[in-house]
Design a protein around this motif. Structure first.
Motif, PDB file in Angstrom:
ATOM      1  N   GLY A 110      -9.021  36.683 -29.701  1.00 29.22           N
ATOM      2  CA  GLY A 110     -10.003  37.526 -30.363  1.00 29.22           C
ATOM      3  C   GLY A 110      -9.849  38.991 -29.987  1.00 29.22           C
ATOM      4  O   GLY A 110     -10.127  39.892 -30.781  1.00 29.22           O
ATOM      5  N   LEU A 111      -9.423  39.246 -28.749  1.00 32.82           N
ATOM      6  CA  LEU A 111      -9.221  40.630 -28.327  1.00 32.82           C
ATOM      7  C   LEU A 111      -8.108  41.276 -29.115  1.00 32.82           C
ATOM      8  O   LEU A 111      -8.177  42.456 -29.476  1.00 32.82           O
ATOM      9  N   ALA A 153     -24.643  44.566 -19.664  1.00 29.98           N
ATOM     10  CA  ALA A 153     -23.967  43.651 -20.587  1.00 29.98           C
ATOM     11  C   ALA A 153     -22.459  43.794 -20.476  1.00 29.98           C
ATOM     12  O   ALA A 153     -21.714  42.797 -20.442  1.00 29.98           O
ATOM     13  N   THR A 209     -21.125  42.240 -17.263  1.00 33.33           N
ATOM     14  CA  THR A 209     -21.084  40.786 -17.386  1.00 33.33           C
ATOM     15  C   THR A 209     -19.891  40.371 -18.235  1.00 33.33           C
ATOM     16  O   THR A 209     -19.165  39.413 -17.913  1.00 33.33           O
ATOM     17  N   TYR A 210     -19.683  41.096 -19.311  1.00 28.19           N
ATOM     18  CA  TYR A 210     -18.572  40.813 -20.225  1.00 28.19           C
ATOM     19  C   TYR A 210     -17.236  40.874 -19.489  1.00 28.19           C
ATOM     20  O   TYR A 210     -16.399  39.975 -19.578  1.00 28.19           O
ATOM     21  N   CYS A 228     -16.576  47.167 -25.957  1.00 24.90           N
ATOM     22  CA  CYS A 228     -15.844  45.953 -25.571  1.00 24.90           C
ATOM     23  C   CYS A 228     -14.349  46.217 -25.590  1.00 24.90           C
ATOM     24  O   CYS A 228     -13.620  45.827 -24.676  1.00 24.90           O
ATOM     25  N   ARG A 267     -26.783  48.310 -21.692  1.00 24.41           N
ATOM     26  CA  ARG A 267     -25.398  48.258 -22.138  1.00 24.41           C
ATOM     27  C   ARG A 267     -24.470  48.106 -20.945  1.00 24.41           C
ATOM     28  O   ARG A 267     -23.502  47.355 -20.962  1.00 24.41           O
ATOM     29  N   ARG A 296      -7.268  40.705 -32.139  1.00 22.93           N
ATOM     30  CA  ARG A 296      -7.784  41.086 -33.464  1.00 22.93           C
ATOM     31  C   ARG A 296      -8.681  42.303 -33.356  1.00 22.93           C
ATOM     32  O   ARG A 296      -8.668  43.202 -34.201  1.00 22.93           O
ATOM     33  N   TRP A 340     -21.188  48.778 -29.489  1.00 23.05           N
ATOM     34  CA  TRP A 340     -20.884  47.663 -28.591  1.00 23.05           C
ATOM     35  C   TRP A 340     -19.433  47.211 -28.757  1.00 23.05           C
ATOM     36  O   TRP A 340     -18.727  46.977 -27.782  1.00 23.05           O
ATOM     37  N   ASP A 393     -23.537  49.202 -32.949  1.00 24.54           N
ATOM     38  CA  ASP A 393     -24.096  50.349 -32.239  1.00 24.54           C
ATOM     39  C   ASP A 393     -23.152  50.820 -31.153  1.00 24.54           C
ATOM     40  O   ASP A 393     -23.575  51.317 -30.131  1.00 24.54           O
ATOM     41  N   ASP A 406     -16.237  36.321 -29.045  1.00 25.84           N
ATOM     42  CA  ASP A 406     -15.380  37.011 -30.008  1.00 25.84           C
ATOM     43  C   ASP A 406     -13.987  37.210 -29.451  1.00 25.84           C
ATOM     44  O   ASP A 406     -12.996  37.153 -30.181  1.00 25.84           O
ATOM     45  N   ALA A 407     -13.901  37.462 -28.156  1.00 25.81           N
ATOM     46  CA  ALA A 407     -12.590  37.726 -27.564  1.00 25.81           C
ATOM     47  C   ALA A 407     -11.767  36.455 -27.431  1.00 25.81           C
ATOM     48  O   ALA A 407     -10.543  36.496 -27.424  1.00 25.81           O
ATOM     49  N   ARG A 428     -16.667  40.653 -16.280  1.00 23.14           N
ATOM     50  CA  ARG A 428     -16.544  39.643 -15.234  1.00 23.14           C
ATOM     51  C   ARG A 428     -16.144  38.307 -15.829  1.00 23.14           C
ATOM     52  O   ARG A 428     -15.389  37.545 -15.222  1.00 23.14           O
ATOM     53  N   ALA A 429     -16.652  38.025 -17.031  1.00 22.19           N
ATOM     54  CA  ALA A 429     -16.278  36.758 -17.664  1.00 22.19           C
ATOM     55  C   ALA A 429     -14.848  36.790 -18.178  1.00 22.19           C
ATOM     56  O   ALA A 429     -14.153  35.779 -18.154  1.00 22.19           O
ATOM     57  N   LEU A 430     -14.374  37.967 -18.629  1.00 21.43           N
ATOM     58  CA  LEU A 430     -13.032  38.043 -19.203  1.00 21.43           C
ATOM     59  C   LEU A 430     -11.957  37.789 -18.164  1.00 21.43           C
ATOM     60  O   LEU A 430     -10.961  37.127 -18.437  1.00 21.43           O
TER      61      LEU A 430
END
Lengths: 265, 546
Positions: B118-119, B14, B17-18, B70, B11, B121, B66, B64, A262-263, B20-22
């Motif tokens: 996407g961020l 997750a 991980t999110y 993010c 959470r 937006r 998330w 929920d 999404d990002a 670290r990928a960004l």
């Protein structure tokens, strides 16, 4: 009684974009009949390189995908029973040694330990393949070259020193971003901008190797995603199908990858 | 904070991980805060989106939290990637500092969104301020923030339009004109003076940057450099430390079961029957959400254990339709069948089958007070390191199909020996197990013999064939308050080890403090005693154990 090499000839040039000087290195080792070990993560172009070199050198190519159940007999051959009695059937390694082909053992380290019994005599100065079951020592054809691939990732076994020291090794890795985008654009048939966006996403997943994912997205997966985009899927659906769902099933990394998807787009 | 539930730790994993990928910028994440803030390279977020905020109807109703998480973590990551470590606030009034927060927030978001559209937006969707909310200073600042974050938003107020025009170099809103801290100061001062001329009041202590996913900007102003010297919100640094040596005590323990075991008295060379009482309890989880859940297992360890499993002893060859050798009898049968015209059984070959030994391991952790000491050469206690080792080994073994049970033990006299179960054999390794491990406290003494007898009994009770292994983690020095002869319990433990071995349970000991290795080897034998040399050498340790 040499088998016909035609079925294993590489007919068309397999497209390969060199990353460094690996073509020259490979050719030098082949000309001197030295066995070659290709190290690199999955889907970075090892098989494509071997195909390209087989075409370039004009030699037949015999490929064996090694797995846990593969033993020496699967490589050398076995006796079979038919109406006339028992007869010997050459395995892929024996065929390659007889006709002077390039024999490519993909992920040799996964195979059973008894394969070293046949690999070792072929890869030193003896260049002979022992067929114990039919009491024959097959001298390798002058054009025979053994190529082995190995993925030194966290989930793989280690190759024993006595085996790996018989090979000349070429280390391959995923190309840099521009190179990789060119490869993806060519193989998938998409424009450069989309390819770059896909590659950027793929590189983000590679940061998660060992921390949530076993391995990040390979170049092959990026090409798959590109092909799906060329077929008409939206870039998000293509990435979800080729890059998120195929990389992991665990809930936390999957959610994280969805978030990064999404990002990114 | 509440008990670490599986959902929160999921959470957390997750989100980590999110992040670290960004971005490759290293950062730690903690889900225990009143509002988002950044401390050093550590991002602190609340476990759930704070209530009481005007909900945006455009965000997905089934979310929920998330998406909000993010946005908040990505915003904090943008600061870590693009912001300077600190700003110089000397001589600036609180309004100008607040405006600098707003501008810096917008600047790093624009830079991040250029790489990850996407961020952009996502952040834009969380801005809800508009002209209907009023025109006081904080609301105008929220409207400015929205104008800077959302290219599609147009605001009629002249001040907001001016701020936006001065912020961007280009008309599309992609290139911020502010590249240095001095630019930020200048623009903030200019906009601040405009607000002052509008006679708008600004109450600094109650102001927080908005929307709610943005951090409170306490990192911008180091303590002492601000005029009023008050941080924006009170930090709770104590909660940020994970599994420190002074956590709150765990809740009351669950119901228990008692067992009687004999004890070996070396003076009379005889077993005293029903001499000790072992109580088995379930260890409650540590009550803290700030629990460090490692994401990956040590790869060298996993590899070492895989090697051991795959090169296990070979069993007999069995008839198969493939293999290296003919089975002579099957061959003869096939030849006869061919002559006769009957169907041939294709299993003509003999194929080796790898042996399947289902290993079960019981890892017992010494909880005596001597384990509260720090490990030589480290600041962490022996207890904490033992729990780490236990968790890593259990995870790696579980990945390979080995069943593992974990428990801590301590004793307070012969009738008060406690075994605190943290993991059962068939329970999967996960956050609840780690939480229970973290709840183990150093207390009392080490009546090793009774613990070995109980653990080996438990191992033998498990169904199925295969190896049984009992591993003791600790200093291996038996001692208890009601025994004065130091050799008594050592001899008892030795007898227990021998008894276990005779019933088919192998024993081993991992000693963390190298000074105690001699006593441990008297109990377990030199070959079964292993000194711990650091988490990096865990694979060599695992190889010795199995």
């Amino acid at each position: 009684m040499s088998p016909d090499p035609q079925p294993w000839r590489v007919r068309e040039e397999p497209w390969y974009e060199p990353v460094g000087n690996e073509l020259a290195l490979f050719e030098a080792a082949c000309q001197r009949r030295l066995p070659v070990l290709l190290k690199g993560p999955t889907g970075c172009g090892k098989t494509r390189l071997v195909e390209h070199m087989a075409w370039r050198l004009g030699r037949p190519l015999i490929t064996v995908a090694c797995n846990e159940d593969l033993g020496a007999a699967d490589l050398t051959g076995r006796w079979l029973l038919d109406a006339q009695g028992t007869r010997w059937q050459d395995g892929p390694l024996a065929v390659a040694a007889r006709i002077g082909a390039l024999c490519y053992l993909d992920e040799l380290v996964e195979a059973r330990a008894d394969t070293t019994v046949v690999i070792h005599p072929l890869t030193d100065t003896r260049r002979v393949l022992p067929l114990a079951a039919c009491n024959e020592q097959v001298p390798a054809h002058p054009d025979f070259t053994l190529v082995v691939s190995y993925n030194p990732g966290p989930a793989s076994r280690e190759m024993k020193a006595s085996t790996r020291q018989r090979f000349c090794a070429i280390a391959l890795d995923y190309p840099d971003a521009d190179h990789e985008a060119r490869i993806v654009a060519h193989e998938a048939g998409i424009d450069a901008q989309t390819a770059q966006a896909l590659v950027a996403f793929g590189r983000r997943t590679r940061r998660l190797q060992g921390q949530g994912l076993d391995e990040g997205a390979s170049t092959r997966l990026l090409v798959h995603a590109g092909m799906l985009v060329a077929q008409g899927l939206s870039i998000r659906d293509a990435c979800r199908m080729a890059l998120v769902e195929s990389l992991t099933d665990e809930p936390a990394p999957r959610r994280a990858l969805e978030g990064v998807l999404d990002a990114s787009f | 904070m509440g008990v670490a539930e599986p959902a929160t730790s999921l959470r957390l994993v997750a989100l980590r991980t999110y992040l670290r990928a960004l971005s490759p910028v290293p950062a730690t994440l903690v889900l225990e805060a009143e509002c988002p803030y950044i401390a050093g390279s550590s991002i602190h977020l609340p476990a759930a989106r704070p209530r009481g905020v005007k909900a945006d109807t455009e965000t997905a109703p089934i979310d929920d939290g998330w998406v909000w998480h993010c946005a908040a973590s990505a915003h904090a990551m943008a600061h870590l990637a693009y912001s300077p470590p600190v700003f110089d606030g000397r001589g600036l009034g609180p309004l100008v500092r607040a405006l600098m927060c707003v501008l810096e927030d917008a600047r790093v978001e624009v830079l991040m969104a250029n790489r990850l559209p996407g961020l952009g937006r996502l952040w834009a969707s969380l801005h809800t301020a508009s002209a209907e909310d009023g025109a006081d200073a904080p609301t105008l600042m929220l409207r400015l923030a929205r104008a800077l974050a959302d290219p599609a938003y147009t605001d009629a107020h002249a001040w907001v339009r001016k701020g936006r025009a001065l912020f961007f170099d280009d008309e599309h809103g992609r290139v911020p004109s502010l590249t240095q801290a001095a630019d930020l100061r200048r623009l903030a001062t200019r906009l601040g003076s405009d607000l002052g001329q509008m006679r708008l009041r600004f109450n600094a202590p109650s102001w927080r940057p908005g929307p709610d996913y943005r951090d409170d900007a306490r990192w911008m102003w180091p303590a002492g450099a601000t005029d009023d010297g008050e941080p924006v919100s009170a930090p709770s640094e104590g909660a940020a430390n994970s599994t420190s040596d002074n956590p709150p005590p765990p809740a009351a323990e669950a119901p228990s079961t008692r067992y009687r075991y004999p004890e070996w008295d070396a003076r009379i060379a005889c077993l005293r029957e029903d001499w000790c009482t072992v109580t088995e309890l379930t260890q409650p989880a540590l009550e803290s959400a700030a629990f460090e859940a490692p994401i990956g297992v040590d790869t060298g360890l996993r590899r070492a254990l895989q090697r051991r499993r795959r090169t296990g002893p070979r069993a007999d060859r069995v008839p198969s339709h493939r293999g290296e050798r003919f089975d002579p009898q099957a061959l003869v049968r096939a030849a006869v069948a061919m002559r006769v015209g009957a169907p041939i059984d294709p299993r003509l070959f003999l194929e080796p089958q790898p042996a399947r030994n289902a290993l079960k391991v019981f890892l017992v952790i010494d909880q005596s007070v001597s384990c509260a000491q720090p490990l030589p050469g480290s600041s962490r206690s022996v207890m904490a390191v033992s729990c780490d080792i236990a968790a890593q080994l259990a995870q790696a073994w579980q990945d390979m199909g080995v069943q593992v049970a974990l428990a801590g033990f301590s004793s307070d006299g012969r009738h008060a020996i406690s075994l605190r179960a943290c993991k059962d054999f068939d329970e999967p390794m996960g956050a609840p197990v780690r939480a229970r491990l973290a709840g183990l406290r150093p207390q009392h003494s080490t009546r090793l013999g009774a613990a070995i007898r109980h653990a080996s009994t438990r191992l033998k009770q498990q169904r199925g064939q295969g190896e049984r292994l009992l591993v003791v983690l600790g200093d291996g020095e038996p001692w208890d308050i009601d025994i004065h002869d130091p050799d008594y319990l050592v001899a008892d433990a030795r007898q227990a080890v021998g008894q276990a071995r005779s019933t088919g349970v192998r024993t081993a000991c991992v000693v963390l403090d190298p000074n105690t290795i001699e006593t441990a080897s008297r109990v377990f034998g030199w070959r079964a005693t292993v000194a711990f040399k650091g988490l990096e050498a865990l694979d060599a340790l695992a190889r010795r154990l199995v």
